[in-house]
Design a protein around this motif. Structure first.
Motif, PDB file in Angstrom:
ATOM      1  N   GLY A  60       0.765  -1.228   0.066  1.00  0.00           N
ATOM      2  CA  GLY A  60      -0.080   0.166  -0.135  1.00  0.00           C
ATOM      3  C   GLY A  60       0.836   1.382   0.125  1.00  0.00           C
ATOM      4  O   GLY A  60       2.047   1.247  -0.208  1.00  0.00           O
ATOM      5  N   ASN A  76     -12.188  -2.346  -7.146  1.00  0.00           N
ATOM      6  CA  ASN A  76     -11.939  -1.720  -6.021  1.00  0.00           C
ATOM      7  C   ASN A  76     -12.948  -1.363  -5.232  1.00  0.00           C
ATOM      8  O   ASN A  76     -13.076  -0.385  -4.441  1.00  0.00           O
ATOM      9  CB  ASN A  76     -11.153  -0.328  -6.362  1.00  0.00           C
ATOM     10  CG  ASN A  76      -9.607  -0.860  -6.714  1.00  0.00           C
ATOM     11  OD1 ASN A  76      -8.750  -0.970  -5.697  1.00  0.00           O
ATOM     12  ND2 ASN A  76      -9.329  -1.000  -7.711  1.00  0.00           N
ATOM     13  N   ARG A  83     -12.143   5.299  -2.852  1.00  0.00           N
ATOM     14  CA  ARG A  83     -11.992   4.224  -3.520  1.00  0.00           C
ATOM     15  C   ARG A  83     -11.380   4.404  -5.274  1.00  0.00           C
ATOM     16  O   ARG A  83     -10.550   3.680  -5.587  1.00  0.00           O
ATOM     17  CB  ARG A  83     -12.927   3.152  -3.768  1.00  0.00           C
ATOM     18  CG  ARG A  83     -13.402   2.526  -2.305  1.00  0.00           C
ATOM     19  CD  ARG A  83     -14.341   1.633  -2.545  1.00  0.00           C
ATOM     20  NE  ARG A  83     -14.568   0.596  -1.209  1.00  0.00           N
ATOM     21  CZ  ARG A  83     -15.750   1.096  -0.650  1.00  0.00           C
ATOM     22  NH1 ARG A  83     -16.568   2.038  -1.120  1.00  0.00           N
ATOM     23  NH2 ARG A  83     -16.044   0.451   0.371  1.00  0.00           N
ATOM     24  N   GLN A 122      -7.763   5.055  -4.935  1.00  0.00           N
ATOM     25  CA  GLN A 122      -6.968   3.921  -4.574  1.00  0.00           C
ATOM     26  C   GLN A 122      -7.014   3.001  -5.863  1.00  0.00           C
ATOM     27  O   GLN A 122      -5.710   2.422  -6.224  1.00  0.00           O
ATOM     28  CB  GLN A 122      -7.864   2.920  -3.531  1.00  0.00           C
ATOM     29  CG  GLN A 122      -7.094   1.667  -3.225  1.00  0.00           C
ATOM     30  CD  GLN A 122      -7.968   0.970  -2.093  1.00  0.00           C
ATOM     31  OE1 GLN A 122      -7.489   0.948  -0.853  1.00  0.00           O
ATOM     32  NE2 GLN A 122      -9.045   0.271  -2.358  1.00  0.00           N
ATOM     33  N   SER A 128      -1.351  -6.376   4.230  1.00  0.00           N
ATOM     34  CA  SER A 128      -2.062  -5.743   3.191  1.00  0.00           C
ATOM     35  C   SER A 128      -2.986  -4.827   3.586  1.00  0.00           C
ATOM     36  O   SER A 128      -3.418  -5.069   4.773  1.00  0.00           O
ATOM     37  CB  SER A 128      -2.511  -6.766   2.311  1.00  0.00           C
ATOM     38  OG  SER A 128      -3.486  -7.702   2.823  1.00  0.00           O
ATOM     39  N   TYR A 129      -3.495  -4.084   2.967  1.00  0.00           N
ATOM     40  CA  TYR A 129      -4.370  -2.828   3.198  1.00  0.00           C
ATOM     41  C   TYR A 129      -5.736  -2.816   2.310  1.00  0.00           C
ATOM     42  O   TYR A 129      -6.702  -1.910   2.653  1.00  0.00           O
ATOM     43  CB  TYR A 129      -3.870  -1.535   3.273  1.00  0.00           C
ATOM     44  CG  TYR A 129      -2.722  -1.524   4.324  1.00  0.00           C
ATOM     45  CD1 TYR A 129      -2.881  -1.204   5.674  1.00  0.00           C
ATOM     46  CD2 TYR A 129      -1.350  -2.027   3.739  1.00  0.00           C
ATOM     47  CE1 TYR A 129      -1.814  -1.003   6.379  1.00  0.00           C
ATOM     48  CE2 TYR A 129      -0.192  -1.929   4.664  1.00  0.00           C
ATOM     49  CZ  TYR A 129      -0.407  -1.318   5.864  1.00  0.00           C
ATOM     50  OH  TYR A 129       0.461  -1.453   6.887  1.00  0.00           O
ATOM     51  N   HIS A 130      -5.665  -3.603   1.422  1.00  0.00           N
ATOM     52  CA  HIS A 130      -6.788  -3.711   0.243  1.00  0.00           C
ATOM     53  C   HIS A 130      -7.144  -5.204  -0.058  1.00  0.00           C
ATOM     54  O   HIS A 130      -6.429  -6.137  -0.037  1.00  0.00           O
ATOM     55  CB  HIS A 130      -6.111  -3.423  -1.090  1.00  0.00           C
ATOM     56  CG  HIS A 130      -7.008  -3.219  -2.146  1.00  0.00           C
ATOM     57  ND1 HIS A 130      -6.735  -4.113  -3.165  1.00  0.00           N
ATOM     58  CD2 HIS A 130      -7.917  -2.284  -2.553  1.00  0.00           C
ATOM     59  CE1 HIS A 130      -7.696  -3.884  -4.038  1.00  0.00           C
ATOM     60  NE2 HIS A 130      -8.521  -2.765  -3.743  1.00  0.00           N
ATOM     61  N   SER A 131      -8.447  -5.229  -0.095  1.00  0.00           N
ATOM     62  CA  SER A 131      -9.162  -6.639  -0.497  1.00  0.00           C
ATOM     63  C   SER A 131      -8.242  -7.517  -1.719  1.00  0.00           C
ATOM     64  O   SER A 131      -8.020  -8.773  -1.443  1.00  0.00           O
ATOM     65  CB  SER A 131     -10.500  -6.613  -0.627  1.00  0.00           C
ATOM     66  OG  SER A 131     -10.867  -5.894  -1.746  1.00  0.00           O
ATOM     67  N   GLU A 148      -5.104  -7.266  -2.513  1.00  0.00           N
ATOM     68  CA  GLU A 148      -3.907  -7.423  -2.039  1.00  0.00           C
ATOM     69  C   GLU A 148      -4.113  -8.751  -1.136  1.00  0.00           C
ATOM     70  O   GLU A 148      -3.324  -9.771  -1.238  1.00  0.00           O
ATOM     71  CB  GLU A 148      -3.188  -6.467  -1.264  1.00  0.00           C
ATOM     72  CG  GLU A 148      -2.868  -5.176  -2.130  1.00  0.00           C
ATOM     73  CD  GLU A 148      -2.435  -3.974  -1.097  1.00  0.00           C
ATOM     74  OE1 GLU A 148      -1.916  -3.018  -1.496  1.00  0.00           O
ATOM     75  OE2 GLU A 148      -2.871  -4.091   0.126  1.00  0.00           O
TER      76      GLU A 148
END
Length: 331
Positions: free
Chosen positions: A100, A152, A198, A201, A235-238, A240
């Motif tokens: 991230g 995302n 989002r 991101q 991780s910080y994102h679904s 990843e």
């Protein structure tokens, strides 16, 4: 003097504890950032040497300053983590990925990562290479933008937002893009938080090919581990986290293709095991001290054996197959 890059390493104490059992040797901090995790690991374990990788030159300057007291125990490399096999050689005792965008990157308005301050739409981790977010926002077809936003988490609003972005072209600044996104969604959505989060991101992940880099780097890391070596991913994102979970799931089953619950007959060999099931998240105390750690999820895997020329026997294969199935059912 390095640029200010004050960054609180997420799950620092957890990471240090989880690397305690690994053999002495080289640990790759694949996203070294300001060097916070690496400093803690070097302090804790005298037998470790660090190869710190980062594609952000400003982060590397800060890491060099912070890790200078450790002398030749540290090597820093300006490269994306997808190049682990290019910039390092030999067996690895550990690999750490803290994925991230970091707080210093978000807080430097000119980097273009944040929708809260007006700046050029850049979003590149490595500002010397690759397309910018401005190029993607202005050049991608509407259907590609919609797919990017959908992946995302924008769901049913992705097409609506993509249509608004295309209609507003050319877009040149972060605030301009954020305003376009906000105007494109219903008022009820805006009341739940800024709707551009989002979208920004999604563009950042695409600009830096973050999922592609991870898909390349994780198998390389697992293959290079010595027996007893560990790979940890924050991780910080679904997307990843899902990719990490899937890669680890294949590793703990040896890539077995047999039906779940049946003995393995495909010849798969298991060389890794999960250190714990599912993922770990920051404590309440850490969340109170660092609200940006809220999305963090930590997964860790360990190498348990070397590749052999002989296939494992049926008992071993079956045990590994069943253990892998049990582990990968959790999230």
């Amino acid at each position: 003097m390095a640029h200010s890059f004050d960054h609180i390493p997420v799950l620092r104490d957890e990471v240090v504890a989880l690397f305690a059992p690994i053999p002495e040797g080289v640990l790759v901090d694949a996203t070294v950032g300001g060097g916070g995790h690496s400093a803690a690991l070097l302090d804790a374990y005298e037998g470790l040497r660090i190869v710190g990788m980062d594609r952000d030159a400003i982060a590397l300057e800060a890491a060099a300053e912070r890790l200078a007291p450790f002398g030749d125990r540290v090597t820093l490399v300006h490269a994306p983590f997808g190049q682990i096999d290019t910039v390092t050689s030999g067996p690895l005792s550990g690999v750490l990925f803290d994925l991230g965008v970091s707080s210093p990157q978000l807080d430097r308005a000119e980097r273009g990562f944040s929708f809260r301050a007006d700046a050029a739409l850049d979003m590149r981790m490595d500002q010397s290479d690759g397309p910018t977010a401005e190029q993607l926002a202005n050049e991608l077809p509407e259907s590609a933008l919609a797919a990017l936003f959908r992946e995302n988490g924008e769901g049913r609003l992705s097409s609506r937002i993509a249509r608004a972005v295309v209609k507003a072209r050319p877009l040149t600044s972060t605030v301009q893009l954020a305003d376009v996104v906000a105007a494109a969604v219903p008022a009820a959505v805006r009341r739940k938080g800024h709707p551009a989060r989002r979208v920004f991101q999604a563009l950042r992940i695409a600009v830096n090919d973050e999922l592609g880099q991870l898909a390349t780097a994780l198998p390389q890391a697992l293959e290079r581990l010595v027996v007893g070596g560990r790979c940890a991913v924050i991780s910080y994102h679904s997307g990843e986290d899902r990719l990490t979970k899937q890669t680890f799931a294949r590793a703990v089953t040896g890539g077995c293709t047999c039906p779940p619950g049946l003995p393995c007959v495909c010849g798969a060999e298991v060389h890794h095991q999960l250190v714990f099931r599912g993922s770990r998240t920051p404590s309440a105390a850490e969340l109170a001290a660092n609200r940006r750690s809220e999305a963090a999820r930590l997964r860790v895997i360990e190498r348990i054996s070397e590749v052999t020329s002989e296939a494992t026997d049926d008992t071993t294969s079956e045990a590994g197959h069943e253990a892998g199935n049990e582990r990968t059912e959790s999230d």
